[in-house]
Design an enzyme around this catalytic site. Structure first.
Site, short mmCIF file in Angstrom:
data_model
loop_
_atom_site.label_atom_id
_atom_site.label_comp_id
_atom_site.label_asym_id
_atom_site.label_seq_id
_atom_site.Cartn_x
_atom_site.Cartn_y
_atom_site.Cartn_z
N ARG A 179 73.81 82.18 -39.99
CA ARG A 179 73.57 80.71 -40.46
C ARG A 179 73.91 79.82 -41.50
NH1 ARG A 179 67.90 82.69 -38.52
NH2 ARG A 179 68.44 82.91 -35.81
N LYS A 192 84.42 69.65 -42.13
CA LYS A 192 85.03 69.37 -40.91
C LYS A 192 86.05 71.12 -40.72
CE LYS A 192 85.55 64.76 -38.90
NZ LYS A 192 86.48 64.05 -37.89
N GLU A 233 99.87 63.10 -43.59
CA GLU A 233 98.66 62.37 -43.63
C GLU A 233 98.35 61.89 -45.27
OE1 GLU A 233 96.07 62.86 -41.43
OE2 GLU A 233 96.72 65.33 -41.11
N LYS A 265 90.16 60.31 -49.46
CA LYS A 265 89.60 60.99 -48.13
C LYS A 265 87.81 60.98 -48.91
CE LYS A 265 88.67 64.20 -45.04
NZ LYS A 265 89.33 65.47 -44.32
N GLU A 276 80.74 61.49 -40.16
CA GLU A 276 81.38 60.24 -38.46
C GLU A 276 80.02 59.63 -37.66
OE1 GLU A 276 85.28 61.82 -37.37
OE2 GLU A 276 84.98 60.67 -35.79
N ARG A 281 84.47 57.38 -40.95
CA ARG A 281 85.28 58.34 -41.01
C ARG A 281 86.35 58.75 -39.43
NH1 ARG A 281 83.57 64.14 -42.81
NH2 ARG A 281 85.99 64.83 -42.17
N ASN A 309 90.65 59.08 -38.29
CA ASN A 309 92.26 60.40 -37.19
C ASN A 309 93.08 58.86 -36.97
OD1 ASN A 309 91.11 62.14 -36.21
ND2 ASN A 309 89.57 61.86 -36.10
N HIS A 347 95.65 60.53 -34.05
CA HIS A 347 96.02 62.09 -33.89
C HIS A 347 95.17 62.10 -31.97
CE1 HIS A 347 94.91 62.54 -38.57
NE2 HIS A 347 94.24 63.69 -38.04
N HIS A 395 97.24 65.35 -30.97
CA HIS A 395 96.61 66.06 -30.44
C HIS A 395 96.87 66.59 -29.32
CE1 HIS A 395 93.00 66.01 -33.26
NE2 HIS A 395 93.89 66.28 -34.37
N HIS A 434 100.68 69.85 -36.75
CA HIS A 434 100.30 69.11 -37.09
C HIS A 434 100.48 67.63 -37.27
CE1 HIS A 434 95.56 66.73 -36.69
NE2 HIS A 434 95.56 67.29 -38.53
P1 NAD Z 1 99.22 76.04 -41.69
O1 NAD Z 1 97.41 76.12 -41.87
O2 NAD Z 1 99.40 76.63 -40.37
O3 NAD Z 1 99.76 76.55 -42.62
C1 NAD Z 1 100.86 75.48 -42.23
C2 NAD Z 1 102.40 77.37 -42.16
O4 NAD Z 1 102.53 76.85 -44.56
C3 NAD Z 1 101.93 78.21 -42.24
O5 NAD Z 1 102.35 79.22 -41.50
C4 NAD Z 1 101.29 78.74 -43.19
O6 NAD Z 1 100.94 80.45 -43.31
C5 NAD Z 1 102.27 78.50 -44.16
N1 NAD Z 1 102.21 78.41 -45.96
C6 NAD Z 1 100.19 77.83 -45.89
N2 NAD Z 1 100.37 77.62 -47.96
C7 NAD Z 1 102.13 78.06 -48.36
C8 NAD Z 1 102.44 78.30 -49.34
N3 NAD Z 1 102.04 77.90 -49.97
N4 NAD Z 1 103.73 78.86 -49.62
C9 NAD Z 1 104.10 78.60 -48.05
N5 NAD Z 1 103.86 78.88 -46.97
C10 NAD Z 1 102.76 79.13 -47.13
O7 NAD Z 1 98.90 74.02 -41.41
P2 NAD Z 1 98.44 72.97 -42.28
O8 NAD Z 1 99.34 72.03 -42.04
O9 NAD Z 1 98.33 73.22 -43.57
O10 NAD Z 1 97.22 72.53 -40.86
C11 NAD Z 1 96.71 72.30 -40.35
C12 NAD Z 1 95.36 71.96 -39.72
O11 NAD Z 1 94.70 71.48 -39.91
C13 NAD Z 1 95.21 72.22 -38.05
O12 NAD Z 1 94.97 73.24 -37.05
C14 NAD Z 1 94.67 70.70 -38.07
O13 NAD Z 1 93.90 71.12 -37.03
C15 NAD Z 1 93.88 71.01 -38.83
N6 NAD Z 1 93.40 70.37 -40.45
C16 NAD Z 1 92.01 70.21 -40.21
C17 NAD Z 1 91.71 69.13 -41.22
C18 NAD Z 1 89.98 68.71 -41.51
O14 NAD Z 1 89.32 68.02 -41.61
N7 NAD Z 1 89.60 69.69 -41.03
C19 NAD Z 1 92.07 67.45 -41.13
C20 NAD Z 1 94.00 67.87 -41.47
C21 NAD Z 1 93.93 68.72 -39.98
N1 GLY Z 2 91.00 65.55 -40.81
C1 GLY Z 2 90.04 63.76 -40.42
C2 GLY Z 2 88.68 64.15 -41.11
O1 GLY Z 2 88.07 64.31 -41.81
O2 GLY Z 2 87.61 63.30 -40.59
#
Ligand code: NAD
Ligand code: GLY
Length: 368
Positions: free
Chosen positions: A120, A142, A184, A226, A236, A241, A245, A248, A252, A265
């Site tokens: 939990r 998130k 972003e 942010k 949100e 917040r 998006n 997005h 998406h 993404h």
């Molecule tokens: P990712 O986590 O897939 O990383 C991209 C690639 O880079 C992967 O192959 C990873 O292994 C590689 N990588 C990571 N760090 C590295 C480094 N230092 N050197 C070499 N390679 C490296 O993608 P991302 O763009 O980081 O994240 C996208 C994800 O984040 C999506 O799932 C999206 O939905 C999510 N997201 C979440 C939020 C949130 O608020 N929680 C906001 C935006 C995006």
């Molecule tokens: N990436 C959108 C949020 O964090 O709200």
């Protein structure tokens, strides 16, 4: 090193931004009360950076275990989070343990979700290693996973205890992933920060060339935006917040239609932001010159701006209906009322949205 704060009363936490943070004890020790630590990473990031983090923690007397995920958005699912639970249970981790996410947004979202659910809720710390994760996903709590029917549809809010944005780890990031992170960054300028938008237009060449000074400034200004939004609307609960998006809902839909991991993404968000700008122009909010500015900046950042022509307007609409901003069955979109100002609204004719979708997908040209 710069330190920003996400101000959330008893859940307030720091964002550290700087070089070579992975070896700095003072970035970890005050925030990790637990003795048992599980570092979650993936098959790409672990060989690069896991040993450094392990060594820093071992030197401070922590009991450190690891869980390595396969690399890719297609593994961001409930089954692979269950794998993290299995590791925690097999290693007899207690409620006073902590998880560390070492990776991009995929690892961060999955680790945070595991931390929100395990017994939990246990504590977790973010070490974002992509530009996208450093400027967006690691901040704000998130967390979650994808479902075959919709992106990020299963999840929880779970704030980290600290975020360590070590800019030196970005040296190993490839150019495509780096550009995805810039999407972003540009988003913050478009939705709420005109001076930052102008600064980005002036400095985009240097950012693409990975100038370290410019990059540190872009990360800090993005994180400050942010942090401000999250502090004002953590869950949100109002539409503040949701402005984060921008692009997005379109993006998406692209990610889901193409299969998770085919479009990055950030690439999908970039194209989605231009589609949102196009719709904003059709509704009379933006001028054609404004939309051209958005397009020019995204292209200068090496980002795609035209959606795949394999996605029909009908498929777009169908996928866009599965969105967390949908309320009472009504699709709501983030639109720009001017550059630097955004709203969330359901107040647009379907026919106008269909024109944006048709312009993007059939003509290959927006605001035509
Ligand atoms: P990712 O986590 O897939 O990383 C991209 C690639 O880079 C992967 O192959 C990873 O292994 C590689 N990588 C990571 N760090 C590295 C480094 N230092 N050197 C070499 N390679 C490296 O993608 P991302 O763009 O980081 O994240 C996208 C994800 O984040 C999506 O799932 C999206 O939905 C999510 N997201 C979440 C939020 C949130 O608020 N929680 C906001 C935006 C995006
Ligand atoms: N990436 C959108 C949020 O964090 O709200």
């Amino acid at each position: 090193m710069q330190t920003l704060t996400v101000a959330l009363s008893e859940r307030t936490y720091p964002i550290f931004i700087g070089e070579h943070l992975l070896t700095q004890e003072h970035c970890f020790k005050p925030y990790l009360k637990a003795k048992q630590i599980l570092i979650v990473s993936n098959t790409t990031v672990a060989p690069l950076y896991l040993a450094q983090v392990q060594a820093t923690l071992n030197a401070q007397g922590y009991v450190v275990e690891t869980h390595i995920l396969p690399d890719g958005e297609q593994y961001k699912d409930i089954a692979h989070v269950e794998g993290i639970f299995t590791s925690l249970l097999e290693k007899r981790f207690n409620r006073d343990c902590a998880l560390i996410a070492l990776g991009g947004g995929v690892v961060g979202d999955m680790t945070g979700f595991a931390a929100a659910c395990y017994q939990r809720g246990v504590s977790f710390l973010q070490i974002p290693t992509t530009l996208l994760a450093q400027v967006d996903s690691s901040v704000g709590g998130k967390t979650g996973v994808n479902h075959p029917l919709g992106k990020n549809m299963i999840g929880a809010f779970k704030q980290p205890v600290a975020v360590l944005a070590d800019t030196s780890v970005l040296d190993t990031l490839n150019d495509r992933e780096y550009a995805a992170g810039l999407a972003e960054v540009i988003k913050y300028g478009l939705i709420r920060d005109v001076p930052f938008l102008v600064w980005l237009e002036d400095n985009i060449q240097g950012l693409v060339a990975r100038d370290k000074v410019l990059l540190a400034e872009a990360i800090a200004r993005s994180c400050q935006n942010k942090a401000d939004v999250v502090a004002a609307d953590e869950l949100e609960a109002n539409d503040l917040r949701a402005l984060l998006n921008l692009g997005h809902t379109f993006g998406h839909a692209i990610e889901t239609a193409m299969g998770y991991g085919v479009w990055l993404h950030g690439e999908a968000v970039a194209t989605g932001m231009l589609m949102a700008a196009d719709l904003s122009w059709r509704l009379g909010y933006l001028s054609a010159a404004d939309v051209e500015r958005v397009k020019r900046l995204l292209i200068a950042a090496n980002l795609p701006v035209i959606p795949p022509d394999s996605i029909s307007s009908a498929e777009f609409l169908n996928l866009m209906a599965v969105d967390k901003k949908v309320l009472a069955g009504k699709l709501r979109l983030v639109l720009l009322t001017s550059l630097g100002h955004a709203i969330v609204t359901a107040d647009f004719p379907l026919a106008t949205l269909e024109k944006t979708l048709a312009a993007g997908t059939q003509l290959g040209q927006l605001y035509d």
